[in-house]
Design a protein around this motif. Sequence first.
Motif, PDB file in Angstrom:
ATOM      1  N   TYR A  43      21.670  11.595  20.951  1.00  0.00           N
ATOM      2  CA  TYR A  43      21.456  11.512  19.680  1.00  0.00           C
ATOM      3  C   TYR A  43      20.108  10.953  19.265  1.00  0.00           C
ATOM      4  O   TYR A  43      20.085   9.621  19.862  1.00  0.00           O
ATOM      5  N   ASN A  44      19.477  11.289  18.345  1.00  0.00           N
ATOM      6  CA  ASN A  44      18.235  10.682  17.901  1.00  0.00           C
ATOM      7  C   ASN A  44      17.991  10.539  16.503  1.00  0.00           C
ATOM      8  O   ASN A  44      18.315  11.562  15.797  1.00  0.00           O
ATOM      9  N   SER A  45      17.325   9.815  16.143  1.00  0.00           N
ATOM     10  CA  SER A  45      16.870   9.563  14.770  1.00  0.00           C
ATOM     11  C   SER A  45      15.644   8.781  14.643  1.00  0.00           C
ATOM     12  O   SER A  45      15.201   8.037  15.194  1.00  0.00           O
ATOM     13  N   THR A  46      14.773   8.978  13.431  1.00  0.00           N
ATOM     14  CA  THR A  46      13.802   8.154  13.079  1.00  0.00           C
ATOM     15  C   THR A  46      13.560   8.044  11.495  1.00  0.00           C
ATOM     16  O   THR A  46      13.955   8.728  11.039  1.00  0.00           O
ATOM     17  N   VAL A  47      12.819   7.058  11.474  1.00  0.00           N
ATOM     18  CA  VAL A  47      12.423   6.702   9.886  1.00  0.00           C
ATOM     19  C   VAL A  47      10.884   6.180  10.144  1.00  0.00           C
ATOM     20  O   VAL A  47      10.559   5.588  10.990  1.00  0.00           O
ATOM     21  N   TYR A  48      10.215   6.871   9.108  1.00  0.00           N
ATOM     22  CA  TYR A  48       8.645   6.578   9.362  1.00  0.00           C
ATOM     23  C   TYR A  48       8.115   6.313   7.959  1.00  0.00           C
ATOM     24  O   TYR A  48       8.495   6.915   6.757  1.00  0.00           O
ATOM     25  N   SER A  49       7.065   5.723   7.846  1.00  0.00           N
ATOM     26  CA  SER A  49       6.289   5.282   6.537  1.00  0.00           C
ATOM     27  C   SER A  49       4.895   4.688   6.775  1.00  0.00           C
ATOM     28  O   SER A  49       4.332   4.765   8.112  1.00  0.00           O
ATOM     29  N   THR A  50       4.299   4.035   5.867  1.00  0.00           N
ATOM     30  CA  THR A  50       3.299   3.407   5.984  1.00  0.00           C
ATOM     31  C   THR A  50       3.486   2.086   5.538  1.00  0.00           C
ATOM     32  O   THR A  50       4.285   1.635   4.817  1.00  0.00           O
ATOM     33  N   CYS A  51       2.426   1.090   5.754  1.00  0.00           N
ATOM     34  CA  CYS A  51       2.395  -0.168   5.115  1.00  0.00           C
ATOM     35  C   CYS A  51       0.723  -0.761   5.003  1.00  0.00           C
ATOM     36  O   CYS A  51      -0.102  -0.397   5.957  1.00  0.00           O
ATOM     37  N   SER A  52       0.591  -1.057   3.705  1.00  0.00           N
ATOM     38  CA  SER A  52      -0.850  -1.639   3.697  1.00  0.00           C
ATOM     39  C   SER A  52      -0.949  -3.138   3.724  1.00  0.00           C
ATOM     40  O   SER A  52       0.132  -3.747   3.485  1.00  0.00           O
ATOM     41  N   PHE A  53      -2.061  -3.682   4.021  1.00  0.00           N
ATOM     42  CA  PHE A  53      -2.359  -4.799   4.202  1.00  0.00           C
ATOM     43  C   PHE A  53      -3.312  -5.366   3.380  1.00  0.00           C
ATOM     44  O   PHE A  53      -4.314  -4.912   3.277  1.00  0.00           O
ATOM     45  N   PRO A  54      -3.258  -6.949   2.817  1.00  0.00           N
ATOM     46  CA  PRO A  54      -4.154  -7.368   2.328  1.00  0.00           C
ATOM     47  C   PRO A  54      -5.449  -7.850   3.087  1.00  0.00           C
ATOM     48  O   PRO A  54      -5.242  -7.775   4.313  1.00  0.00           O
ATOM     49  N   MET A  55      -6.736  -8.006   2.672  1.00  0.00           N
ATOM     50  CA  MET A  55      -7.809  -8.421   3.470  1.00  0.00           C
ATOM     51  C   MET A  55      -7.463  -9.668   4.118  1.00  0.00           C
ATOM     52  O   MET A  55      -6.819 -10.597   3.360  1.00  0.00           O
ATOM     53  N   PRO A  56      -7.877  -9.863   5.217  1.00  0.00           N
ATOM     54  CA  PRO A  56      -7.407 -11.048   6.083  1.00  0.00           C
ATOM     55  C   PRO A  56      -8.170 -12.328   5.649  1.00  0.00           C
ATOM     56  O   PRO A  56      -9.208 -12.151   5.191  1.00  0.00           O
ATOM     57  N   THR A  57      -7.611 -13.392   5.754  1.00  0.00           N
ATOM     58  CA  THR A  57      -8.098 -14.697   5.689  1.00  0.00           C
ATOM     59  C   THR A  57      -7.904 -15.537   6.888  1.00  0.00           C
ATOM     60  O   THR A  57      -6.810 -15.224   7.348  1.00  0.00           O
ATOM     61  N   GLY A  58      -8.934 -16.315   7.012  1.00  0.00           N
ATOM     62  CA  GLY A  58      -8.634 -17.112   8.108  1.00  0.00           C
ATOM     63  C   GLY A  58      -8.880 -16.693   9.557  1.00  0.00           C
ATOM     64  O   GLY A  58      -9.910 -15.750   9.364  1.00  0.00           O
ATOM     65  N   THR A  59      -8.296 -16.630  10.411  1.00  0.00           N
ATOM     66  CA  THR A  59      -8.378 -15.922  11.847  1.00  0.00           C
ATOM     67  C   THR A  59      -8.550 -14.653  11.971  1.00  0.00           C
ATOM     68  O   THR A  59      -7.674 -13.769  10.925  1.00  0.00           O
TER      69      THR A  59
END
Length: 113
Positions: A43-59
């Motif tokens: 048996y198999n299942s999947t969940v998928y989507s996207t994620c957005s990120f803020p511009m990095p600060t620091g390293t």
Amino acid sequence: MSATITWVIEWMQTTPTTATPPETVITAGWRCNGAETANAKDYNSTVYSTCSFPMPTGTFTPYDQLTQAQVLGWCWANGVDQTATEAAVQSQIDSQINPTVIQPPLPWATPAA
């Protein structure tokens, strides 16, 4: 039983190489896969989507030095609920193993040979 869960980053979108900083990841497409064997069936299942990120600060980690684990960590830190997503995958598999609704053959239909 419980499913074997795997997380995958399938693609990433970045700023152009001419931006500052260059090739900054702004969006990632992720997938959470589950697989389980029960009653001699897979048996198999999947969940998928996207994620957005803020511009990095620091390293800042250059694009070519990123790891999948690092980007998944960003996803989980920016709104993707790892526990709830894995539970959803497990629930989908559980529903396949023990369905609450089935579709039996029609009683008047001739069984296929």
